[in-house]
Scaffold this motif. Structure first.
Motif, PDB file in Angstrom:
ATOM      1  N   THR A  23       0.741  -1.109  -0.229  1.00 35.83           N
ATOM      2  CA  THR A  23       0.018  -0.185   0.448  1.00 35.83           C
ATOM      3  C   THR A  23       0.743   0.957  -0.141  1.00 35.83           C
ATOM      4  O   THR A  23       1.788   1.587   0.952  1.00 35.83           O
ATOM      5  N   GLU A  57      -9.059   3.903   1.047  1.00 34.95           N
ATOM      6  CA  GLU A  57      -7.681   2.940   0.363  1.00 34.95           C
ATOM      7  C   GLU A  57      -8.422   2.671  -1.707  1.00 34.95           C
ATOM      8  O   GLU A  57      -9.794   2.489  -1.006  1.00 34.95           O
ATOM      9  N   ARG A  64      -2.701  -6.690  -5.066  1.00 36.72           N
ATOM     10  CA  ARG A  64      -1.999  -6.403  -4.267  1.00 36.72           C
ATOM     11  C   ARG A  64      -1.338  -5.276  -4.082  1.00 36.72           C
ATOM     12  O   ARG A  64      -1.050  -4.733  -3.349  1.00 36.72           O
ATOM     13  N   GLY A  86       2.913  -5.691   3.531  1.00 37.85           N
ATOM     14  CA  GLY A  86       2.447  -6.633   4.037  1.00 37.85           C
ATOM     15  C   GLY A  86       3.062  -7.379   3.826  1.00 37.85           C
ATOM     16  O   GLY A  86       3.758  -7.768   3.744  1.00 37.85           O
ATOM     17  N   MET A 114      -9.042  -5.470  11.466  1.00 38.81           N
ATOM     18  CA  MET A 114      -8.527  -4.055  10.662  1.00 38.81           C
ATOM     19  C   MET A 114      -7.338  -4.010   9.903  1.00 38.81           C
ATOM     20  O   MET A 114      -6.936  -4.875   8.884  1.00 38.81           O
ATOM     21  N   VAL A 115      -6.126  -3.568  10.876  1.00 35.45           N
ATOM     22  CA  VAL A 115      -5.023  -3.406  10.094  1.00 35.45           C
ATOM     23  C   VAL A 115      -4.120  -3.422  11.828  1.00 35.45           C
ATOM     24  O   VAL A 115      -4.924  -2.795  13.120  1.00 35.45           O
ATOM     25  N   TYR A 131       1.979  -3.609   7.631  1.00 37.04           N
ATOM     26  CA  TYR A 131       1.089  -3.791   7.951  1.00 37.04           C
ATOM     27  C   TYR A 131       0.659  -5.353   7.858  1.00 37.04           C
ATOM     28  O   TYR A 131       1.591  -5.646   7.468  1.00 37.04           O
ATOM     29  N   GLN A 132      -0.218  -5.831   8.847  1.00 35.91           N
ATOM     30  CA  GLN A 132      -0.692  -7.141   8.962  1.00 35.91           C
ATOM     31  C   GLN A 132      -1.981  -6.572   9.097  1.00 35.91           C
ATOM     32  O   GLN A 132      -2.671  -6.249   9.885  1.00 35.91           O
ATOM     33  N   ASP A 133      -2.396  -7.661   7.610  1.00 34.12           N
ATOM     34  CA  ASP A 133      -4.096  -7.319   7.525  1.00 34.12           C
ATOM     35  C   ASP A 133      -4.713  -8.291   8.579  1.00 34.12           C
ATOM     36  O   ASP A 133      -4.888  -9.073   8.550  1.00 34.12           O
ATOM     37  N   SER A 135      -8.024  -8.238   9.095  1.00 29.68           N
ATOM     38  CA  SER A 135      -9.271  -8.479   7.723  1.00 29.68           C
ATOM     39  C   SER A 135      -9.473  -9.412   6.926  1.00 29.68           C
ATOM     40  O   SER A 135     -11.253 -10.308   6.990  1.00 29.68           O
ATOM     41  N   ASN A 136      -8.107 -10.226   6.722  1.00 31.47           N
ATOM     42  CA  ASN A 136      -8.728 -11.124   6.091  1.00 31.47           C
ATOM     43  C   ASN A 136      -8.720 -11.105   4.432  1.00 31.47           C
ATOM     44  O   ASN A 136      -9.497 -11.830   3.442  1.00 31.47           O
ATOM     45  N   HIS A 138      -7.876 -10.144   1.630  1.00 30.42           N
ATOM     46  CA  HIS A 138      -6.933 -10.731   0.965  1.00 30.42           C
ATOM     47  C   HIS A 138      -7.069 -11.824   0.648  1.00 30.42           C
ATOM     48  O   HIS A 138      -6.844 -12.548  -0.843  1.00 30.42           O
TER      49      HIS A 138
END
Length: 141
Positions: A23, A57, A64, A86, A114-115, A131-133, A135-136, A138
């Protein structure tokens, strides 16, 4: 002059497992105006908008790789982006940065469901983030 071509390799570092997402975060004066510009002029698609944290976003058309818009009261005017990589385990990535004495901007910040975010700096003072997602999102794609 000699040009050396190097075959691309996946990014790896001890303790840092990248998840394939990137991102590019940009500071903007107005989310409304920026969303209109990025969607209308560049053809990007709004993924989501969170007014409570002044963030939006957008997809870029590159798998991605997203543009993140962060509304700020003062925008420097000189441009610049924060590359936000990520990772699968942000705590392990932070430990790897700690072990290498990499300067960081505080602790891991979490936006529940969220993150998780961690800002750190390269030797020239350029801000980067992990960042660690949470929300899953992806995984659903």
């Amino acid at each position: 002059m000699t040009t050396t071509i190097v075959q691309p390799q996946p990014a790896t570092a001890p303790g840092i497992a990248y998840d394939g997402g990137l991102t590019c975060a940009l500071g903007v004066a107005s989310l409304d105006a920026a969303i209109e510009w990025y969607t209308g002029i560049l053809g990007m698609t709004l993924l989501y908008r969170r007014d409570d944290i002044a963030w939006a976003e957008l997809t870029t058309g590159v798998d991605r790789v997203n543009i993140g818009l962060s509304q700020n009261e003062t925008v420097g005017g000189t441009g610049g982006a924060t590359l936000t990589f990520g990772v699968t385990d942000i705590e392990a990535a932070k430990a790897a940065l700690d072990a290498a004495d990499v300067r960081q901007d505080g602790e891991i910040m979490e936006i529940p469901e969220m993150v998780k975010l961690l800002t750190f700096y390269d030797p020239d003072g350029n801000a980067l983030m992990f960042y660690q997602d949470l929300s899953n999102a992806h995984e659903a794609a």
